[in-house]
Write an enzyme that holds these catalytic residues in place. Structure first.
Site, short mmCIF file in Angstrom:
data_model
loop_
_atom_site.label_atom_id
_atom_site.label_comp_id
_atom_site.label_asym_id
_atom_site.label_seq_id
_atom_site.Cartn_x
_atom_site.Cartn_y
_atom_site.Cartn_z
N ASP A 117 4.35 1.23 8.18
CA ASP A 117 5.01 1.59 6.53
C ASP A 117 6.47 0.59 6.61
OD1 ASP A 117 3.38 1.54 4.52
OD2 ASP A 117 4.26 3.71 4.61
N LYS B 159 -6.87 -0.04 1.82
CA LYS B 159 -6.34 0.42 2.86
C LYS B 159 -7.29 0.55 4.57
CE LYS B 159 -1.62 0.83 1.30
NZ LYS B 159 -0.46 1.92 1.11
N GLN C 118 1.05 8.10 2.93
CA GLN C 118 0.63 7.01 0.74
C GLN C 118 1.99 8.51 0.34
OE1 GLN C 118 -0.44 4.70 0.87
NE2 GLN C 118 0.00 4.42 -1.58
#
Ligand code: GUN
Length: 293
Positions: A119, A52, A96
């Site tokens: 997200d 990412k 994460q």
């Protein structure tokens, strides 16, 4: 059979975003800034986050990685989330997953400012998506929709079967595929571990989206001739022939299923590579204040 090539599509999308960012910055816009929180040392999470961050650099975003030890308390992690919520330079951030067992993922997700929740995991973004309002769509569903769009796959009136009801993939995917838009307008069946006659249900799927996390679970006898097969699985399986000691397996037995499919995603090189595009797209939207003014 046509391959839905995540490598080619994702690199195309990244170059499109890169060009748009250049224009945005040339016009006086702020460089989009994505931050990521990584807790502990899970091997897969390390790989995803590194990828990412690398993608941000490639397309002209600023990125920040905040690392914490696995024994961080929930309160300390919530403080880190709050400081990113309040940092005017950070447009969007992710925490994460998975998190260590002593931390509630739901509590942490709900602590993220929905406007920075790139997200798309916050209940406000999930709720807005369900209502068809502008929202951050989470990475994997975004990647799958984009593959269907770019391959020009007809979805209207089709039977879409989703295997798996996870909050991150199966559930949002089933909602998105029934929306009154393209891609959408499917009749959707969502299946899970308690579903009876799973194989028969899958056999009637025009579009089969597989996200259950069991390597090579779907065989040819699950699949109708001409179906579109989307494999979301990415399981690390021990493999002594590989330098890393493992290979990546999808949930679909590719060699068995591919001859019957009209379109199919490979693993690796399929949906996995597309997911980062969703995150980058959302971060750019956050920088432009497109969804939350
Ligand atoms: N873990 C697996 N997939 C994801 C994702 O899309 N976002 C985050 N934050 N964690 C994940």
């Amino acid at each position: 059979m046509q391959l839905l090539d995540g490598k080619a599509i994702s690199s195309q999308i990244k170059s499109e975003i890169k060009a748009e960012v250049e224009q945005w910055v040339a016009g006086g816009g702020k460089k989009p800034h994505l931050a990521a929180i990584l807790v502990g040392q899970d091997g897969a999470s390390e790989t995803y986050v590194a990828s990412k961050i690398r993608s941000c650099e490639e397309i002209g975003f600023t990125s920040t990685l905040l690392r914490f030890e696995a024994d961080i308390t929930e309160a300390q992690l919530l403080e880190a989330v709050e400081s990113l919520n309040n940092d005017p330079d950070v447009d969007g951030f992710i925490v994460q997953l998975p998190l260590p067992k002593h931390i509630s993922e739901n509590t942490v997700m709900e602590a993220v400012n929905p406007a920075k929740d790139v997200d798309g995991f916050h209940p406000i973004n999930v709720g807005r998506m369900c209502k068809g309002l502008p929202a951050y769509i989470s990475a994997t569903p975004f990647g799958i929709l984009e593959m269907l769009i770019r391959a020009g796959i007809e979805t209207s009136g089709k039977h879409c079967v989703v295997i798996g009801r996870s909050q991150i993939v199966g559930l949002p995917m089933s909602i998105l595929m029934q929306r009154n838009t393209f891609p959408g307008n499917c009749t959707v069946t969502i299946t899970h571990s308690k579903t009876q006659n799973l194989k028969e249900i899958c056999q009637s799927a025009d579009i089969l989206i597989v996200a259950l996390g069991r390597p090579e679970f779907v065989k040819a006898d699950y699949v109708k001739e001409g179906a579109v097969v989307v494999d979301v699985g990415i399981t690390r399986v021990a493999d002594a022939t590989k330098k890393s000691g493992f290979s990546i397996k999808g949930d679909v037995d590719f060699n068995d299923v591919a001859p019957k499919a009209s379109f199919i995603t490979p693993v690796p090189g399929g949906v996995g590579l597309m997911t980062i595009c969703g995150l980058l797209t959302n971060t750019f939207k956050a920088a432009k204040k497109e969804i939350y003014k």
